[in-house]
Design a protein around this motif. Sequence first.
Motif, PDB file in Angstrom:
ATOM      1  N   TYR B  96      17.591  -4.431 -15.240  1.00  0.00           N
ATOM      2  CA  TYR B  96      17.941  -3.783 -13.963  1.00  0.00           C
ATOM      3  C   TYR B  96      18.883  -2.614 -14.181  1.00  0.00           C
ATOM      4  O   TYR B  96      19.005  -1.728 -13.339  1.00  0.00           O
ATOM      5  CB  TYR B  96      18.516  -4.786 -12.950  1.00  0.00           C
ATOM      6  N   VAL B 100      18.218   0.772 -12.120  1.00  0.00           N
ATOM      7  CA  VAL B 100      19.170   1.286 -11.128  1.00  0.00           C
ATOM      8  C   VAL B 100      19.735   2.628 -11.586  1.00  0.00           C
ATOM      9  O   VAL B 100      19.861   3.563 -10.793  1.00  0.00           O
ATOM     10  CB  VAL B 100      20.309   0.270 -10.890  1.00  0.00           C
ATOM     11  N   PHE B 104      19.518   6.075  -9.472  1.00  0.00           N
ATOM     12  CA  PHE B 104      20.746   6.803  -9.123  1.00  0.00           C
ATOM     13  C   PHE B 104      20.673   8.238  -9.651  1.00  0.00           C
ATOM     14  O   PHE B 104      20.979   9.192  -8.936  1.00  0.00           O
ATOM     15  CB  PHE B 104      21.965   6.096  -9.719  1.00  0.00           C
ATOM     16  N   ILE B 108      20.432  10.290  -6.297  1.00  0.00           N
ATOM     17  CA  ILE B 108      21.785  10.718  -5.928  1.00  0.00           C
ATOM     18  C   ILE B 108      22.197  11.980  -6.690  1.00  0.00           C
ATOM     19  O   ILE B 108      22.710  12.929  -6.108  1.00  0.00           O
ATOM     20  CB  ILE B 108      22.819   9.605  -6.211  1.00  0.00           C
ATOM     21  N   ILE B 112      19.257  14.714  -4.009  1.00  0.00           N
ATOM     22  CA  ILE B 112      20.099  14.970  -2.843  1.00  0.00           C
ATOM     23  C   ILE B 112      20.681  16.375  -2.889  1.00  0.00           C
ATOM     24  O   ILE B 112      20.883  17.024  -1.872  1.00  0.00           O
ATOM     25  CB  ILE B 112      21.208  13.902  -2.743  1.00  0.00           C
ATOM     26  N   PHE B 130      27.359   5.970 -13.871  1.00  0.00           N
ATOM     27  CA  PHE B 130      27.327   5.048 -12.738  1.00  0.00           C
ATOM     28  C   PHE B 130      27.117   3.605 -13.194  1.00  0.00           C
ATOM     29  O   PHE B 130      27.863   2.714 -12.797  1.00  0.00           O
ATOM     30  CB  PHE B 130      26.227   5.454 -11.752  1.00  0.00           C
ATOM     31  N   ALA B 133      30.143   2.206 -14.868  1.00  0.00           N
ATOM     32  CA  ALA B 133      31.217   1.850 -13.946  1.00  0.00           C
ATOM     33  C   ALA B 133      30.827   0.647 -13.099  1.00  0.00           C
ATOM     34  O   ALA B 133      31.682  -0.123 -12.671  1.00  0.00           O
ATOM     35  CB  ALA B 133      31.554   3.043 -13.051  1.00  0.00           C
ATOM     36  N   ALA B 134      29.510   0.494 -12.851  1.00  0.00           N
ATOM     37  CA  ALA B 134      29.067  -0.589 -11.973  1.00  0.00           C
ATOM     38  C   ALA B 134      29.097  -1.941 -12.691  1.00  0.00           C
ATOM     39  O   ALA B 134      29.526  -2.941 -12.125  1.00  0.00           O
ATOM     40  CB  ALA B 134      27.656  -0.301 -11.456  1.00  0.00           C
ATOM     41  N   TRP B 135      28.622  -1.965 -13.903  1.00  0.00           N
ATOM     42  CA  TRP B 135      28.587  -3.238 -14.648  1.00  0.00           C
ATOM     43  C   TRP B 135      29.267  -3.049 -16.003  1.00  0.00           C
ATOM     44  O   TRP B 135      28.590  -3.060 -17.039  1.00  0.00           O
ATOM     45  CB  TRP B 135      27.139  -3.691 -14.857  1.00  0.00           C
ATOM     46  N   PRO B 136      30.579  -2.876 -16.016  1.00  0.00           N
ATOM     47  CA  PRO B 136      31.236  -2.566 -17.292  1.00  0.00           C
ATOM     48  C   PRO B 136      31.006  -3.643 -18.345  1.00  0.00           C
ATOM     49  O   PRO B 136      30.853  -3.329 -19.526  1.00  0.00           O
ATOM     50  CB  PRO B 136      32.717  -2.455 -16.919  1.00  0.00           C
TER      51      PRO B 136
END
Lengths: 207, 327
Positions: B96, B100, B104, B108, B112, B130, B133-136
């Motif tokens: 995942y 993800v 992103f 993003i 965008i 990202f 930082a999300a799942w260190p």
Amino acid sequence: MKRSLLHEFTKGFIEENATFRMVIGMCPTLAVTTSVKNGFWMGVAVIFVLTFSNVFVSLLRKMIPDQIRIPIFVILIATPVVIVELLMRAYLPAMYEILGVFVPLIVVNCIIIARAEAFAYKESVLRSFLDGLGIGAGFTCNLMIIGGIREFLGTGQIALGSFVFPSVKLFEPLVVMLTPPGGFMTLGLLMAILNIAVARSAQKKAH
Amino acid sequence: MGEKLIVTPSPHIKSPRTVKGVMLGVVISLLPACVGAVVLFGMNALLILITSVVSAVVAEALWQRATKQEITVGDFSAVITGLLLAMTLPPGVPLYVPAVGSVFAIVIAKQIFGGLGSNFVNPALAGRAFVLAAWPMSVAGAWLNPLTHDAVSSPTPLAVLKGGGTNIPGLWDLLIGNRTGSLGETSIILLLLGGLFLLVTKIIDWRTPVGFLGTLFVGTWIFGKPGALFQGDGLSAILLGGAVLGAFFMATDYVTSPVTPKGRLIFGIGAGLVTLLIRLWGGYPEGVTYGILFMNLMTPIIDRFVVPKYYGYEHDARARKSAEGKR
């Protein structure tokens, strides 16, 4: 033409939404919205202060000299802030611990001085009261929506008291959403979505 | 980006080169290192690469469809983003993470802001930053041993070096990639092969990677050893971590790096410097990602101040003054 009294209340939600349309009060918006609960209590504190200060500014508006109105506004705002701070310390010590310095900082919150200057200083007491309530409630909604998104993505769950949804974590939580970058991203994306929605509805009206 | 407008300093000679051609060249140059990653780290690496590329392409197509734009996944730029993102991830991450990260990166960081040509940071690196930082825990601790594919609990060579240790793999192992590290960063030879291809076909400018790696080499040589100057291990510094991958394939991204030759040199040196600062005195063992992302943000400033001289203008103030005096 005077706007309806109901409108003074409802405009705070979309049209004059403090966070997403006027982009003021950013400091608590980004700092304390790591959960729905934090957002809610921060919002309640702001509703109280805003309504109180709006009513008193409006009451005294004919006595306040124009040249020194800002210091007087500050005193009128600082009073309810101290009340909120003492009440929170007494009855919600755990929440006060979390919100910390952001409760006393309401005194310099742009939303409150902006409403005093731009609205309450010119309008009647009843309208100022409704305006304070509406802008404050809109602000509370924003904080709870941002808090909800960040809490759900950042911890995998949303906790409201003893009620936790969903009861099992569906995915590995994204820690980044609880940090300042997560706050900025959520805020930016929500602002973009609301701007698109408002632009579309304006387009429809024009047709 | 099928436009005929080419944003570079003069002379404005049109070349037969297209976006698709350039992107295809980059994909080809990445292939050796990707194959190397699969050989070194096995099925895991293959699955991460596939997941990452497929999610990037699907995300781009779906987004462009949803916003009623022309669907441009055929230009390979999303494929590159997916490949580069996968190459920066440790081989043991759950699937995942690349999925993800790619979404992103594409939605993003790129779409965008207006899609290819308008993104202000490198999408692959933004995606990596990202997910890190999300799942260190699961991203920064999922190293595998090359060839045996066992999970590794010991720190990567870069972390060893940062801790002041000297127990790092030998030069040959570093060159062929026999060490722990992210998917695509370990095999220096294969990366250089790809980089050389890009240089020879003139898809990238030599100034950025040379500035980047040179700064890292010299900086580590001077300051690398605590308490003593000019004794650091500069060579290991550029062979370890993602320095080569970043210097050749990420810092040279057309969209997010300066357009002038001098600007590119400044970009490379700046990225090397930030990387050096993070590696030597920062909190993370690796700083290539943040070094390049930081310079991405500086790119508009560099482009603004490094303006090439217009053809036919006088070069120097003295000449101008004397000309004015004559008048």
